[in-house]
Design an enzyme around this catalytic site. Structure first.
Site, PDB file in Angstrom:
ATOM      1  N   ASP A  67       0.831  -1.209   0.000  1.00  0.00           N
ATOM      2  CA  ASP A  67       0.000   0.000   0.000  1.00  0.00           C
ATOM      3  C   ASP A  67       0.862   1.255   0.000  1.00  0.00           C
ATOM      4  O   ASP A  67       2.093   1.175   0.092  1.00  0.00           O
ATOM      5  CB  ASP A  67      -0.995  -0.004   1.178  1.00  0.00           C
ATOM      6  CG  ASP A  67      -0.361  -0.428   2.500  1.00  0.00           C
ATOM      7  OD1 ASP A  67       0.871  -0.384   2.614  1.00  0.00           O
ATOM      8  OD2 ASP A  67      -1.110  -0.794   3.417  1.00  0.00           O
ATOM      9  N   ASN A 136      -8.061  -2.541  13.949  1.00  0.00           N
ATOM     10  CA  ASN A 136      -9.449  -2.680  13.483  1.00  0.00           C
ATOM     11  C   ASN A 136      -9.623  -3.840  12.506  1.00  0.00           C
ATOM     12  O   ASN A 136     -10.675  -3.987  11.900  1.00  0.00           O
ATOM     13  CB  ASN A 136      -9.915  -1.368  12.823  1.00  0.00           C
ATOM     14  CG  ASN A 136      -9.122  -1.032  11.556  1.00  0.00           C
ATOM     15  OD1 ASN A 136      -8.209  -1.764  11.167  1.00  0.00           O
ATOM     16  ND2 ASN A 136      -9.478   0.064  10.911  1.00  0.00           N
ATOM     17  N   HIS A 138      -7.907  -4.347   9.697  1.00  0.00           N
ATOM     18  CA  HIS A 138      -7.606  -4.097   8.280  1.00  0.00           C
ATOM     19  C   HIS A 138      -6.374  -4.881   7.828  1.00  0.00           C
ATOM     20  O   HIS A 138      -5.507  -5.229   8.620  1.00  0.00           O
ATOM     21  CB  HIS A 138      -7.489  -2.591   7.979  1.00  0.00           C
ATOM     22  CG  HIS A 138      -6.237  -1.922   8.450  1.00  0.00           C
ATOM     23  ND1 HIS A 138      -6.136  -0.555   8.569  1.00  0.00           N
ATOM     24  CD2 HIS A 138      -5.021  -2.409   8.813  1.00  0.00           C
ATOM     25  CE1 HIS A 138      -4.917  -0.249   8.980  1.00  0.00           C
ATOM     26  NE2 HIS A 138      -4.230  -1.347   9.136  1.00  0.00           N
ATOM     27  N   GLU A 143      -9.908  -1.459   4.642  1.00  0.00           N
ATOM     28  CA  GLU A 143     -10.499  -1.077   5.920  1.00  0.00           C
ATOM     29  C   GLU A 143     -11.846  -1.777   6.134  1.00  0.00           C
ATOM     30  O   GLU A 143     -12.520  -2.142   5.156  1.00  0.00           O
ATOM     31  CB  GLU A 143     -10.749   0.444   5.933  1.00  0.00           C
ATOM     32  CG  GLU A 143      -9.494   1.290   5.804  1.00  0.00           C
ATOM     33  CD  GLU A 143      -8.752   1.462   7.132  1.00  0.00           C
ATOM     34  OE1 GLU A 143      -8.738   0.540   7.955  1.00  0.00           O
ATOM     35  OE2 GLU A 143      -8.191   2.555   7.329  1.00  0.00           O
TER      36      GLU A 143
END
Ligand code: PGA
Length: 241
Positions: A67, A136, A138, A143
């Site tokens: 990313d 979270n 991801h 996400e």
């Protein structure tokens, strides 16, 4: 899923580097897709040492990064381009033409993403996908959401991620709010996946990854569907299992 629980961060870094080394020795032209963040730094350090000791040769290896932030130039110390070059690539003998990094400041995001997926395909897909995990859940910057995108795409970063990543910036306002990420498709099509997590703050995400219901609200749960996933975590990250 193959779950390996080790004592601490040092053991995690060694176990991860050993797995990468085994793959590259078995297949010198391994196609890697590599994460940034705090978690894999020790693994990169161990891999550099293995290279310096003559135990691994990266001359045929291919590497994609997972990313990249939008709005940071490659020279920005918090860009993932900078991270990958400085943390890993410039210390090993990987060829420049075998390194693929996303350009987060491109004028043409659609073309950048399409081209990245094409380059992954042209290289035969990812052999070894290495992942960290967000608090979270991801993966890369895929996400939690009501739907997930299989292709490389532009993402609006969640508040959780912006907050978590603010530790790398002077203040939260400096954290980019958009990023490009390899999608769940290329990740799930990788021949082998290795996920790393260290520390108590990852324990809820790891518990969900292994035991949670599969949901786009928790992207890492999709790893339950993959036939060859190795999760390496330290005792702290395993404390809720
Ligand atoms: P970290 O990030 O390795 O810095 O904890 C992981 C992630 O957000 O995917």
């Amino acid at each position: 899923m193959n779950l390996i629980i080790v004592k601490d961060y040092q053991e995690l870094s060694q176990a991860a580097a050993d797995l990468v080394a085994r793959e590259i020795i078995a297949k010198p032209d391994t196609v890697l897709c590599l994460p940034t963040g705090e978690t894999p730094i020790g693994m990169y350090r161990e891999l550099i040492q293995k290279y310096q000791r003559g135990e691994i040769d990266f001359s045929e290896a291919v590497a994609f990064s997972l990313d990249e932030y939008c709005s940071l130039s490659p020279e920005h110390p918090q860009s993932y381009y900078y991270y990958m070059q400085h943390t890993f690539f410039r210390h090993i003998n990987i060829k420049a033409e075998n390194i693929y990094l996303l350009n987060g400041i491109t004028q043409d995001i659609v073309a950048e993403c399409e081209n990245y997926d094409k380059q992954i395909l042209e290289n035969g897909g990812i052999d070894l996908q290495i992942l960290g995990i967000g608090n979270n859940g991801h993966l890369g910057f895929n996400e939690p959401a009501i739907s997930l995108n299989s292709k490389t795409h532009l993402v609006n970063l969640s508040d959780d991620t912006i907050h978590a990543n603010s530790r790398f910036f002077k203040n939260i306002e400096e954290v980019p709010t958009k990023a490009l990420t390899v999608g769940m498709g290329a990740i799930m099509k990788a021949t082998k996946i290795m996920l790393l997590a260290s520390g108590e703050k990852k324990t809820a995400a790891i518990n969900k990854t292994i035991n949670g219901l599969i949901s786009t609200r928790s992207p890492s749960t999709f790893l339950q569907l993959h036939p060859d996933v190795t999760i390496i975590i330290d005792k702290d990250a395993a404390s809720k299992l």
